[in-house]
Design an enzyme around this catalytic site. Structure first.
Site, short mmCIF file in Angstrom:
data_model
loop_
_atom_site.label_atom_id
_atom_site.label_comp_id
_atom_site.label_asym_id
_atom_site.label_seq_id
_atom_site.Cartn_x
_atom_site.Cartn_y
_atom_site.Cartn_z
N ASP A 84 70.71 68.56 67.63
CA ASP A 84 70.10 67.82 66.39
C ASP A 84 71.13 66.98 65.40
O ASP A 84 71.12 67.82 64.57
CB ASP A 84 68.78 68.45 66.06
CG ASP A 84 67.89 67.52 65.53
OD1 ASP A 84 67.87 66.39 65.67
OD2 ASP A 84 66.88 67.92 65.09
N HIS A 206 63.51 59.58 65.05
CA HIS A 206 63.62 60.56 64.79
C HIS A 206 62.14 60.94 63.29
O HIS A 206 61.31 59.72 63.42
CB HIS A 206 64.76 60.58 63.36
CG HIS A 206 65.72 61.48 64.33
ND1 HIS A 206 67.03 62.69 64.39
CD2 HIS A 206 66.18 60.13 65.39
CE1 HIS A 206 67.31 62.41 64.91
NE2 HIS A 206 67.33 61.07 65.19
N GLY A 207 61.67 62.23 62.96
CA GLY A 207 60.92 62.59 62.14
C GLY A 207 59.20 61.71 62.59
O GLY A 207 58.02 61.42 62.56
N ASN A 230 59.49 68.27 64.89
CA ASN A 230 60.08 69.62 64.16
C ASN A 230 58.62 69.73 63.57
O ASN A 230 58.17 71.37 63.86
CB ASN A 230 61.43 69.64 63.71
CG ASN A 230 62.14 70.33 63.47
OD1 ASN A 230 60.96 71.53 63.75
ND2 ASN A 230 62.54 70.54 62.45
#
Ligand code: 13P
Length: 287
Positions: A84, A206-207, A230
Site C-alpha cells: 500500500d 482509498h479512505g 484500514n
C-alpha cells in the site's frame, strides 16, 4: 497459492461489485482477514504499508506470513498480498520479496517523474505476473491532527497514467484517509464519472473508513472496484480490546494470555470486514 489482484478486480469491474483491500498489522489481523474472506467466499486483498512492513520485520516476513497462513488455513478464495502506498524503492523491493501486487504512489512527485517511475514499476512487476496500482492527484488525510481536504484528480493526468499499462488506478475524488471530519463534502461523483469514462479500468477508492453506504454503492456503479479500509478495523480492534481490559477480564484466571487478550479485538476486525464485504457486494463472488 496467492494471486495478483488483476483478475479479481477485472471480474468485480465487469460484474458491478468491489473487492475489499484490508490493511494488516500482525498475525491476528492477517488471520482475521483470511478467515472472513473464506467464510464469505470472496476474493480479498491483504495490504501492508511500508510502515507496517517495517513494524512486522520486513517485506519478505509479510509476504511469507500471508502465504504461509493462506496455505495452512486451507484458504480456497483468491488472495493477493499488496503493497500500500509504496515508494519507488519499496515497490521494487516487494517485487523481489514475493508480493503479488504493488502500489507505486508517485502522486507527490512531479507528473513527469510519476509517469516515468510508474512505467518502470509496471515493466518490472508485469515481468513477474505482479499487478500494479498507481496514483495521481493525491489523497488527503489526517496527520498530526491536521485534516487536509480530499483532492480531485485531473482527468488528463489519470488518462496518461492509465495508458502506461497499470492494472488499476487510485485517483482522488474527495476521499481522505482516516475518520472523515463533520464538514466533509462527500465524494465527487461528477469527477469519478469523468475519470471512469476516460480510463475504462478498475478504480481504487482509498479512505474507505466511514464512507456512507449510499456513496459506496454509487461509487461502485461508477467504476470503483477496490475499496481500501484500514482505520475502521483499527478502531474496532481498539474498542473491543479496551472493553475486555476495562471489564477486568485480563485479571480473571489466565485472561492475560495474549491468545485470550487479543481474541475480542481479532473478532471485531472480522465483524468489520463482514460488514464491508456485504456493503461492497462481493459476498460469494469467488464461487
Ligand atoms: P482508511 O484508513 O481511511 O480506511 O484508508 C485506508 C486506505 O486508503 C489505505 O490505503
Amino acid at each position: 497459492m496467492l494471486v495478483n489482484a488483476k483478475e479479481m478486480l477485472d471480474k468485480a469491474y465487469e460484474n458491478g461489485y468491489a473487492i475489499g483491500h484490508f490493511n494488516t498489522n500482525n498475525l491476528e489481523w492477517t488471520k482475521a482477514i483470511l478467515e472472513a474472506a473464506e467464510e464469505k467466499q470472496t476474493a480479498v486483498i491483504i495490504a501492508a504499508s511500508e510502515g507496517a512492513n517495517k513494524y512486522m520485520g520486513g517485506y519478505k516476513v509479510v509476504a511469507d506470513l500471508v502465504r504461509d497462513l493462506h496455505d495452512s488455513l486451507d484458504i480456497t478464495v483468491p488472495v493477493a498480498i499488496h503493497l500500500d502506498h509504496g515508494t519507488y524503492e519499496g515497490a521494487k523491493a516487494c517485487i523481489e520479496a514475493g508480493y503479488t501486487s504493488v502500489m507505486f504512489d508517485g502522486s507527490s512527485l512531479p507528473l513527469e517523474e510519476n509517469l516515468e517511475k510508474t512505467k518502470e514499476i509496471v515493466e518490472l512487476a508485469h515481468a513477474k505476473g505482479i499487478s500494479v496500482e498507481a496514483e495521481v492527484g493525491g489523497i488527503g488525510g489526517s496527520e498530526d491532527g491536521v485534516t487536509s481536504a480530499g483532492e480531485l484528480a485531473d482527468v488528463e493526468e489519470c488518462k496518461q497514467l492509465a495508458n502506461l499499462g497499470i492494472d488499476f488506478l487510485a485517483a482522488g475524488i474527495g476521499n481522505i484517509h482516516g475518520v472523515y471530519p463533520d464538514d466533509w463534502q462527500g465524494l465527487s461523483f461528477d469527477r469519478l464519472e469523468e475519470i471512469s469514462d476516460a480510463v475504462n479500468m478498475p478504480i481504487v477508492l482509498h479512505g474507505g473508513t466511514g464512507i456512507p453506504e449510499d456513496q459506496i454503492k454509487k461509487a461502485i456503479s461508477s467504476g470503483v472496484s477496490k475499496i481500501n479500509v484500514n482505520t475502521e478495523c483499527q478502531l474496532a480492534f481498539a474498542k473491543a480490546t479496551r472493553e475486555y481490559v476495562e471489564a477486568g477480564k485480563d485479571k480473571e484466571g489466565k485472561g492475560f494470555d495474549p491468545r485470550k487478550l487479543l481474541a475480542p479485538g481479532t473478532e471485531a476486525i472480522k465483524e468489520t470486514i463482514f460488514e464491508k464485504i456485504e456493503m461492497f457486494g462481493c459476498e460469494r463472488s469467488a464461487n
